[in-house]
Design a protein around this motif. Structure first.
Motif, PDB file in Angstrom:
ATOM      1  N   UNK A 453      30.060  26.749  84.412  1.00  0.00           N
ATOM      2  CA  UNK A 453      28.755  27.100  84.866  1.00  0.00           C
ATOM      3  C   UNK A 453      28.908  27.627  86.303  1.00  0.00           C
ATOM      4  N   UNK A 454      29.664  27.695  86.965  1.00  0.00           N
ATOM      5  CA  UNK A 454      29.988  27.797  88.434  1.00  0.00           C
ATOM      6  C   UNK A 454      30.668  29.169  88.557  1.00  0.00           C
ATOM      7  N   UNK A 455      30.099  29.893  89.508  1.00  0.00           N
ATOM      8  CA  UNK A 455      30.741  31.277  89.760  1.00  0.00           C
ATOM      9  C   UNK A 455      31.875  31.240  90.936  1.00  0.00           C
ATOM     10  N   UNK A 456      33.161  30.574  90.588  1.00  0.00           N
ATOM     11  CA  UNK A 456      34.017  30.566  91.740  1.00  0.00           C
ATOM     12  C   UNK A 456      34.872  32.088  91.614  1.00  0.00           C
ATOM     13  N   UNK A 457      35.297  32.040  92.933  1.00  0.00           N
ATOM     14  CA  UNK A 457      36.216  33.389  93.195  1.00  0.00           C
ATOM     15  C   UNK A 457      37.585  33.157  92.436  1.00  0.00           C
ATOM     16  N   UNK A 458      38.248  34.210  92.393  1.00  0.00           N
ATOM     17  CA  UNK A 458      39.641  33.800  91.834  1.00  0.00           C
ATOM     18  C   UNK A 458      40.440  32.892  92.567  1.00  0.00           C
ATOM     19  N   UNK A 459      40.404  33.200  93.779  1.00  0.00           N
ATOM     20  CA  UNK A 459      41.003  32.389  94.890  1.00  0.00           C
ATOM     21  C   UNK A 459      40.657  30.816  94.794  1.00  0.00           C
ATOM     22  N   UNK A 460      39.297  30.987  94.580  1.00  0.00           N
ATOM     23  CA  UNK A 460      38.858  29.462  94.684  1.00  0.00           C
ATOM     24  C   UNK A 460      39.367  28.610  93.584  1.00  0.00           C
ATOM     25  N   UNK A 461      39.303  29.354  92.310  1.00  0.00           N
ATOM     26  CA  UNK A 461      39.578  28.781  91.252  1.00  0.00           C
ATOM     27  C   UNK A 461      41.006  28.394  91.127  1.00  0.00           C
ATOM     28  N   UNK A 462      41.933  29.072  91.663  1.00  0.00           N
ATOM     29  CA  UNK A 462      43.333  28.838  91.621  1.00  0.00           C
ATOM     30  C   UNK A 462      43.723  27.850  92.717  1.00  0.00           C
ATOM     31  N   UNK A 463      42.712  27.826  93.879  1.00  0.00           N
ATOM     32  CA  UNK A 463      43.126  26.861  94.808  1.00  0.00           C
ATOM     33  C   UNK A 463      42.774  25.433  94.221  1.00  0.00           C
ATOM     34  N   UNK A 464      41.503  25.226  93.265  1.00  0.00           N
ATOM     35  CA  UNK A 464      41.464  23.897  92.621  1.00  0.00           C
ATOM     36  C   UNK A 464      42.749  23.792  91.703  1.00  0.00           C
ATOM     37  N   UNK A 465      42.811  24.549  90.939  1.00  0.00           N
ATOM     38  CA  UNK A 465      44.068  24.098  89.982  1.00  0.00           C
ATOM     39  C   UNK A 465      45.240  23.686  90.960  1.00  0.00           C
ATOM     40  N   UNK A 466      45.526  24.323  91.983  1.00  0.00           N
ATOM     41  CA  UNK A 466      46.718  23.850  92.543  1.00  0.00           C
ATOM     42  C   UNK A 466      46.552  22.458  93.100  1.00  0.00           C
TER      43      UNK A 466
END
Length: 753
Positions: A453-466
């Protein structure tokens, strides 16, 4: 060396100690739950020396016995988390004389809640198999755990799947035997469980169906229902919840207007106290009682409800870790004092967090230390859900309640390492703490159950995964170093939550990425789709291992990977070959106005700060998004008047910005006003302009609040213009309770194709 155990007033040998030996004993006499552990020479005839455990009362003596057990390596969660003690051929003790207590918080305990997907199915299948419910065999282990944690208080499980605590006659006696004080939740007045006892079992108990759950229309029946329970439990240790809500977690039926609600609730409490006086054998003001202004009840209380002074007001957080209201100066003088009901687990708006436990020690310490500073320290009860996923957080909460000064916000971040040392030893504690503290930090900007339910940018999402990948890999590496006797404990306490959170982020973000790439006609979408599916299957595999393999199935049923079957736990839609092909010839570029992030910095990365004689600015590790929060100490510092804002504690930032128009976004922990006249707010001034006031408060259960508690911050934005090469931003914090986490500078770009 013999061990001698006794309670003051109940053991003759304690009274016969010499005058010199009695000094420490006299220091705990008459105190609430104080105890001592001491080596004593000739404590009794024929005994040269003994290790003596002496308590000011029976429960304190039990605390002393379990403290000794802890000192020799038996962890409080030894059974609940399979922490097998290290074998010792011999035990030695140096001469000692240590006094423990009294505790900071008088009543300290947990609320077993939302037990439908873990604790109840497990207890029914593995513990109380005869009744297929949470019953005395389960509670026996819970009561022992509480004593080992130096806790004394419990709100029993109470969902529709579970029969009432007192339905099983052994439960009440067992609690008394363990000297555990039983209470009931905010919607269970007078020791009754309405979900079962009124809505389901009333006819079995009384021989006829109940009338309406409305005190204004059905007083006699409800009064008798309450009266009968108080008669039953009058000889057991209890703290009685007074007031009235709906049968379960809803508002009190009755008058529609607020004055009518206030009047009826006042009458309810008066009648309840009459029952207590009649059956407890003493005036109502001598019977421990609480009133919990939870959710809509807070509005009724604030509308003018008059409570007897001896009732303890148990204030609540907003269900997501931020306390909604604390006692003002007048309320702090109440003889009954105040307490806190706090959530480590929650079912409800805007999204549950029932799966993994992610509320950090830093946040717990900040909010509960703040409560203690405002005299809300008589009773603390923590909603722990199924209990099992929240072992560290429960232990921290009870340690904090025992000694609130030991784990202040300034050092709460180091608790995880302290916790890991006790369980896994010094060699492994530092890397384990690094993994779990990063786990808490990542959850602060999106719990695993909330990220959909949170609007992450693509960069933010991939940084979280990393970042999740890094701690999951480190957790796996540490596992290889964990002794065999502790591997199952490590899986439960570290590996499952850390890898589970990592896999949830990969599942959600890779599925989302696969759709985005498919809509651009890119074959790479299928790779992300495959990774998302692997992550989903990984969670299922780990959960099955937890339930079926640990302890040869000891925990079968206690860990659900999909509590309440919420959408976030399901396999999301992912890209297919057909989808990629469909979009290959129709992919179009987006057009619109793009805002670019120019600068992002932690609030702790200031250029300079200014303290005042009465308040100082401190950086709290592990508090809020980004892993650091800047706030005012002490937590009860006097607010600076609005007209004197330039003399409040202040922080300055020098920002290297080119000329142009910008937006400054300031992200703060979504805390609430302390009370009516103590508002959480700050002022911001850019390049010498007049300070602009900004309120942090967002009312609970509103759409903006929904967004804030999911994101982990409240964000306010101001526009400004830069005409030179250096920009000065000054933040003024006039009141405690504000936690600044991050500053972002945004610049609008031209329309892009």
């Amino acid at each position: 060396m013999p061990v001698m155990i006794g309670t003051i007033g109940q053991a003759a040998w304690i009274e016969q100690l010499t005058l010199n030996q009695r000094a420490a004993v006299d220091s705990i006499k008459g105190k609430w739950e104080a105890f001592m552990i001491a080596t004593v020479k000739q404590p009794a005839p024929g005994i040269k020396q003994a290790l003596c455990i002496i308590g000011s009362n029976e429960r304190a003596t039990a605390f002393g016995v379990f403290e000794l057990s802890r000192l020799i390596g038996v962890h409080p969660f030894y059974w609940w988390a399979d922490i097998q003690p290290e074998h010792q051929n011999a035990l030695y003790i140096a001469p000692c004389n240590k006094v423990y207590g009294s505790p900071s918080v008088k009543y300290r305990g947990i609320f077993l809640n939302d037990e439908d997907w873990g604790l109840h199915p497990w207890a029914a299948a593995k513990m109380d198999t005869a009744v297929k419910d949470i019953g005395p065999h389960t509670y026996q282990h819970i009561f022992e755990l509480l004593l080992r944690l130096k806790a004394n208080y419990l709100w029993p499980a109470m969902h529709p799947c579970t029969k009432a605590f007192y339905y099983y006659k052994e439960d009440g006696k067992l609690a008394a035997d363990y000297d555990i004080i039983i209470g009931t939740s905010h919607c269970e007045p007078m020791m009754r469980n309405n979900v079962f006892e009124w809505a389901d079992n009333y006819q079995n108990e009384y021989g006829h169906k109940p009338g309406e759950w409305r005190y204004d229309l059905n007083k006699d029946q409800i009064y008798q229902y309450w009266e009968d329970r108080i008669k039953q439990v009058k000889d057991y240790p209890t703290v009685v919840t007074v007031g009235m809500r709906g049968i379960h977690d809803g508002s009190m039926p009755g008058p529609k207007d607020m004055p009518g609600k206030v009047q009826l609730l006042g009458q309810v409490i008066k009648d309840q106290r009459d029952i207590l006086t009649k059956y407890e054998g003493k005036p109502a003001n001598e019977v421990p009682q609480i009133f919990c202004p939870y959710k809509e009840v807070l509005n009724v209380y604030n509308a003018g409800l008059q409570l007897p002074d001896d009732i303890t007001i148990v204030w609540s957080d907003d269900n997501h870790g931020y306390i909604r209201q604390l006692p003002d100066g007048k309320e702090q003088q109440r003889s009954g004092g105040s307490g806190i009901y706090y959530h480590l687990s929650y079912w409800g708006r805007p999204q549950d967090f029932l799966w993994l436990s992610t509320v950090s020690p830093s946040l717990i310490s900040y909010e509960m230390s703040k409560a203690y500073a405002y005299q809300a320290g008589r009773l603390w009860v923590f909603n722990v859900g199924d209990l099992k996923p929240a072992e560290e957080e429960i232990q921290f909460s009870m340690d904090l309640a025992w000694n609130v000064q030991q784990w202040q916000p300034a050092n709460a971040y180091s608790y995880t390492q302290h916790w890991a040392v006790e369980i896994f030893g010094k060699a492994l504690a530092e890397p384990i703490a690094a993994v779990k503290n990063k786990y808490y930090e990542l959850a602060a900007s999106g719990k695993p159950e909330h990220i959909g339910k949170i609007s992450y940018t693509d960069a933010e999402a991939m940084q979280r995964v990393k970042e999740y990948d890094a701690i999951a890999a480190e957790a796996e590496t540490i596992l290889q170093r964990v002794p065999v006797r502790l591997k199952e404990a490590y899986y439960e306490l570290v590996l499952y939550p850390v890898k589970g959170a990592a896999l949830m982020n990969k599942k959600v973000f890779f599925a989302r990425k696969s759709i985005e790439l498919a809509q651009q006609g890119k074959e790479a979408a299928l790779g992300y789709a495959s990774k998302a599916k692997e992550a989903f299957e990984g969670i299922e595999f780990m959960t099955d291992f937890y339930n079926k393999q640990i302890g040869h199935g000891k925990w079968d049923g206690i860990m659900s990977s999909h509590p309440r079957d919420q959408e976030i736990f399901k396999m999301p839609v992912i890209a297919t070959e057909a989808m990629v092909q469909q979009y290959k010839d129709s992919a179009r570029s987006a057009q619109g106005l793009q805002e670019s992030l120019v600068l992002s910095l932690s609030a702790a990365d200031y250029t300079s700060k200014t303290n005042t004689p009465n308040a100082r600015l401190e950086t709290i590790e592990g508090l809020g998004v980004g892993g650091k929060g800047l706030t005012i100490m002490p937590l009860n510092a006097a607010p600076v008047p609005d007209n004197d804002i330039l003399h409040a504690p202040a922080i300055q930032y020098k920002l290297p910005l080119a000329t142009g128009n910008y937006k400054l976004r300031i992200q703060c922990l979504p805390t609430h006003d302390l009370y009516k006249d103590a508002l959480v707010k700050y002022a911001v001034a850019v390049n010498g302009n007049a300070p602009q006031w900004v309120s942090v408060e967002i009312p609970a259960d509103t759409a903006p609040w929904d967004k804030n508690v999911l994101n982990g911050y409240v964000q306010k934005e101001i526009s400004f213009t830069v005409n030179s090469n250096e920009t000065l931003v000054n933040l003024y914090l006039p009141t405690p309770g504000v936690v600044v986490n991050r500053l972002e500078v945004i610049r609008a770009a031209k329309t892009i194709d």
